[in-house]
Design a protein around this motif. Structure first.
Motif, short mmCIF file in Angstrom:
data_model
loop_
_atom_site.label_atom_id
_atom_site.label_comp_id
_atom_site.label_asym_id
_atom_site.label_seq_id
_atom_site.Cartn_x
_atom_site.Cartn_y
_atom_site.Cartn_z
N PHE A 148 30.20 -39.93 -60.69
CA PHE A 148 29.88 -40.84 -61.78
C PHE A 148 28.75 -41.77 -61.36
CE2 PHE A 148 34.38 -39.82 -62.33
CZ PHE A 148 34.36 -39.38 -63.65
N ALA A 149 27.94 -42.18 -62.33
CA ALA A 149 26.92 -43.19 -62.07
C ALA A 149 27.65 -44.50 -61.83
CB ALA A 149 25.99 -43.31 -63.25
N THR A 150 27.23 -45.26 -60.80
CA THR A 150 27.92 -46.51 -60.48
C THR A 150 27.32 -47.70 -61.22
OG1 THR A 150 26.50 -46.78 -58.57
CG2 THR A 150 28.64 -45.75 -58.21
N GLU A 151 26.06 -47.59 -61.62
CA GLU A 151 25.41 -48.67 -62.36
C GLU A 151 24.60 -48.06 -63.49
OE1 GLU A 151 24.64 -51.64 -58.56
OE2 GLU A 151 22.96 -50.68 -59.53
N PRO A 152 24.37 -48.83 -64.55
CA PRO A 152 23.55 -48.31 -65.64
C PRO A 152 22.18 -47.88 -65.11
CG PRO A 152 24.60 -50.35 -66.31
CD PRO A 152 24.88 -50.16 -64.83
N GLY A 153 21.74 -46.72 -65.51
CA GLY A 153 20.43 -46.21 -65.09
C GLY A 153 20.46 -45.43 -63.80
#
Length: 196
Positions: free
Chosen positions: A189-194
């Motif tokens: 999963f992406a941990t931060e937006p972007g």
């Protein structure tokens, strides 16, 4: 999955007959039909892992796991609804010639920001009205987490939230355990937006 609205009002019979001919899946909400939009690969991966985990853990029991091609019928007073859950477990199946199930024991939906409102609102209200339902499992799409509404001994639904990697969802009515690690295996999963 998100839906695109169609304002044609249909009878249950017209809807079921149309579904047999259609290449597109539609959900039915008391006379209104909604075309199901395609989900992202991430959605399908999580739903597939949940389905496989359920099927494996059920083994040779009388209960079976169904994928998102199977719809469930909900009847509330004089209103009828048909939904396509991402997965469900049925222990007392409708006849093989039917195109839907009436008595799911477990329903699973993979939720995203675009589906959260309907999955946690309308669908939750309708699913929880099904007398046979013992657990409604909402799996997050953006993080390894689940929210489970499970019927207690008094017939009421209690909520449990699972957010730790080693969390295990226990479906009491089936004596079944679903580790989050199995459902989210191999998914980054992406941990931060972007971030990718």
């Amino acid at each position: 999955m998100s839906t695109a609205r169609n304002f044609d009002s249909l009878s249950v019979e017209e809807y079921l007959a149309g579904e047999l001919e259609s290449d597109i899946k539609y959900e039915y909400v008391n006379g209104r039909v909604y075309a199901m939009a395609g989900g992202k690969n991430l959605h399908h991966r999580i739903a597939s892992r949940a389905l496989v985990a359920l099927a494996v853990k059920l083994g040779d029991s009388e209960c079976e796991a169904y994928n998102s091609d199977a719809k469930v019928r909900v009847q509330i007073q004089a209103k009828t609804y048909f939904y396509y859950p991402d997965a469900m477990v049925v222990c007392e199946s409708n006849p093989d010639d039917d195109t839907y199930q009436d008595r799911p024991v477990v329903i699973v939906e993979v939720i995203s920001e675009s589906t959260r409102r309907i999955d946690e609102g309308e669908k939750a209200d309708h699913y929880l009205s099904i007398p046979s339902l013992q657990a409604y499992v909402l799996l997050e799409q953006s993080v390894a987490a689940a929210r489970v509404l499970q019927r207690n001994d008094n017939g009421q639904f209690e909520e449990s939230v699972f957010t730790q990697p080693d969390s295990v969802i226990t479906i009491d009515a089936l004596d079944l355990q679903l580790p989050l690690r199995e459902i989210y295996a191999g998914i980054a999963f992406a941990t931060e937006p972007g971030s990718a």
